[in-house]
Enzyme design. Structure first.
Site, PDB file in Angstrom:
ATOM      1  NE  ARG A  72      -9.507  14.568  29.851  1.00 20.85           N
ATOM      2  CZ  ARG A  72     -10.258  14.287  30.914  1.00 20.85           C
ATOM      3  NH1 ARG A  72     -10.704  15.284  31.679  1.00 20.85           N
ATOM      4  NH2 ARG A  72     -10.563  13.026  31.215  1.00 20.85           N
ATOM      5  N   GLY A  73      -5.359  19.158  26.054  1.00 20.51           N
ATOM      6  CA  GLY A  73      -4.843  20.510  25.901  1.00 20.51           C
ATOM      7  C   GLY A  73      -4.340  21.132  27.184  1.00 20.51           C
ATOM      8  NE  ARG A 114      -2.090  25.390  21.674  1.00 17.87           N
ATOM      9  CZ  ARG A 114      -1.134  25.570  20.797  1.00 17.87           C
ATOM     10  NH1 ARG A 114      -0.162  24.683  20.694  1.00 17.87           N
ATOM     11  NH2 ARG A 114      -1.119  26.629  20.018  1.00 17.87           N
ATOM     12  CG  PHE A 148      16.756  23.308  36.383  1.00 14.00           C
ATOM     13  CD1 PHE A 148      15.495  23.560  35.863  1.00 14.00           C
ATOM     14  CD2 PHE A 148      17.850  23.347  35.524  1.00 14.00           C
ATOM     15  CE1 PHE A 148      15.319  23.841  34.522  1.00 14.00           C
ATOM     16  CE2 PHE A 148      17.688  23.650  34.182  1.00 14.00           C
ATOM     17  CZ  PHE A 148      16.421  23.894  33.688  1.00 14.00           C
ATOM     18  CE1 TYR A 200       7.685  20.880  28.215  1.00 20.25           C
ATOM     19  CE2 TYR A 200       9.065  18.935  28.064  1.00 20.25           C
ATOM     20  CZ  TYR A 200       8.124  19.684  28.735  1.00 20.25           C
ATOM     21  OH  TYR A 200       7.607  19.225  29.925  1.00 20.25           O
ATOM     22  CD  GLU A 246       7.450  11.351  27.397  1.00 15.25           C
ATOM     23  OE1 GLU A 246       7.113  10.648  26.414  1.00 15.25           O
ATOM     24  OE2 GLU A 246       6.654  11.730  28.273  1.00 15.25           O
TER      25      GLU A 246
END
Length: 385
Positions: free
Chosen positions: A65-66, A69, A385, A97, A93
């Site tokens: 659904r964005g 982003r 981290f 990115y 994953e």
């Protein structure tokens, strides 16, 4: 699995809530993202203000659904406003990115060493190093001093902020997973601490006898003899036949001490991903191995303030300038993701060009930039981290 109370307490202390993002649908949290305020060592030893991106999640009911982003968009705007030229993360994953401009900049070496069949050839002076057990918590000040001295020498290493040292000695039943409590040994010469190792022992037996595993958590040393003494101690722990490690640098010196590298079970994987938030400031913050004078045409659709031509000039003494140069012809063309991958000196521009990720416009520019961005040690992220 729910975290142990002591782990939750520590991470609640370390979390910088004012740097966190939450997405809500009514009373339900459906997305999160956080950013620690780090200082990251870059080539040349400078500790550059950096956003350590963490705790990124989207509820399974709200995928595609964005939301991710929108959080990445808001977060990078925030990082820029905080004056931090870099953002870094470790990716659960790897495919996620790259589209946000993060490039895989460091690698990690994992080892499963058959110590029943692999021996060590140690350097002179190793016998003069004393190795002794100590309490991991009590040893923290001495270990942190060693860590701090080494951090400036290795790109990719976070300069630890207050309280972060405690994460290195968290020791819960969940962390042990059937192994012993966390153990610590110090290497000493003439009363000075010159190295340390933390580890657990996981017992195991078969009909032939004991075949336990030493699970290394961390090892650092200030000189070759102390380094070798620590590894020799780990190889010799009673009732074990394997030493396993998590993240180690890919230029691990141990590989030159062992009698049989094939029985060390070496595996390499991606580790730290780097994103240049401010191209000019980031390129000026690091040093360069050889002089360079180049115009980079940078593509960055996600952070458009970075897009365009940048004139990088640096000498081999550490000084660098990087300014916009819209009227100059480009020497290389690349995206900000490739710039992030190469930034710490571990990924050659020539390799990226061979993959079609960097395009040489001026003949000779690729070799010039590859040489300048390289570094004498591999970048390494020693802890997550």
């Amino acid at each position: 699995m729910e975290s142990a109370p002591e782990s939750r307490e520590l991470w609640q202390e370390l979390t910088e809530h004012e740097r966190c993002i939450g997405l809500w649908e009514g009373e339900t949290c459906v997305g999160t993202a956080g950013a620690y305020s780090f200082r990251l060592t870059v080539p040349g030893g400078a500790a550059v203000p950096t956003a350590g991106v963490t705790m990124v999640s989207v509820a399974g009911t709200h995928r595609r659904r964005g939301l991710l982003r929108s959080m990445m968009r808001r977060q990078l705007d925030d990082v820029r406003s905080w004056g931090e030229p870099l953002a870094v993360l470790t990716a659960s994953e790897p495919a996620i990115y790259g589209r946000f401009g993060y490039g895989a900049a460091t690698r990690a070496l994992n080892l499963d060493i058959d110590t029943s069949r692999v021996s060590l050839e140690v350097p002179p002076g190793t016998d003069g190093v004393r190795v002794r057990y100590t309490d991991p918590v009590a040893a923290l000040p001495a270990c942190e001093e060693v860590y701090g001295r080494l951090a400036a020498e290795r790109p990719g290493t976070p300069v630890r902020q207050p309280k972060w040292e405690r994460a290195a000695v968290v020791d819960t039943a969940q962390d042990r997973a059937g192994a012993s409590p966390l153990q610590c040994v110090l290497a000493e010469r003439d009363g000075e601490v010159t190295g340390y190792a933390t580890f657990r022992v996981r017992p195991d037996w078969d009909r032939a006898g004991p075949k336990g595993t030493v699970a290394l958590r961390d090892l650092a040393a200030l000189d070759p003899a102390s380094y070798a003494a620590l590894w020799r101690f780990l190889f010799g722990i009673d009732l074990t036949s394997t030493v396993e490690t998590g993240s180690r640098p890919v230029d691990e010196p141990l590989m030159h001490l062992v009698s049989d590298v094939r029985r060390c079970g070496a595996r390499v994987q991606d580790s730290l991903y780097v994103r240049l938030v401010e191209v000019g400031a980031a390129l000026e913050a690091r040093a360069y191995r050889t002089p360079v004078d180049v115009v980079l045409e940078v593509e960055d659709a996600f952070c458009p303030w970075n897009a365009g031509r940048w004139h990088l000039v640096a000498d081999a003494k550490g000084g660098a300038t990087c300014r916009r140069a819209p009227d100059r012809a480009p020497d290389l063309e690349l995206s900000v993701r490739e710039l992030g991958a190469a930034y710490l000196g571990g990924v050659p521009f020539a390799s990226l060009a061979a993959a079609g990720r960097v395009r040489e416009v001026r003949p000779g520019a690729l070799a010039e930039v590859s040489s300048a961005f390289s570094w004498h040690v591999e970048p390494w992220l020693p802890h997550g981290f």
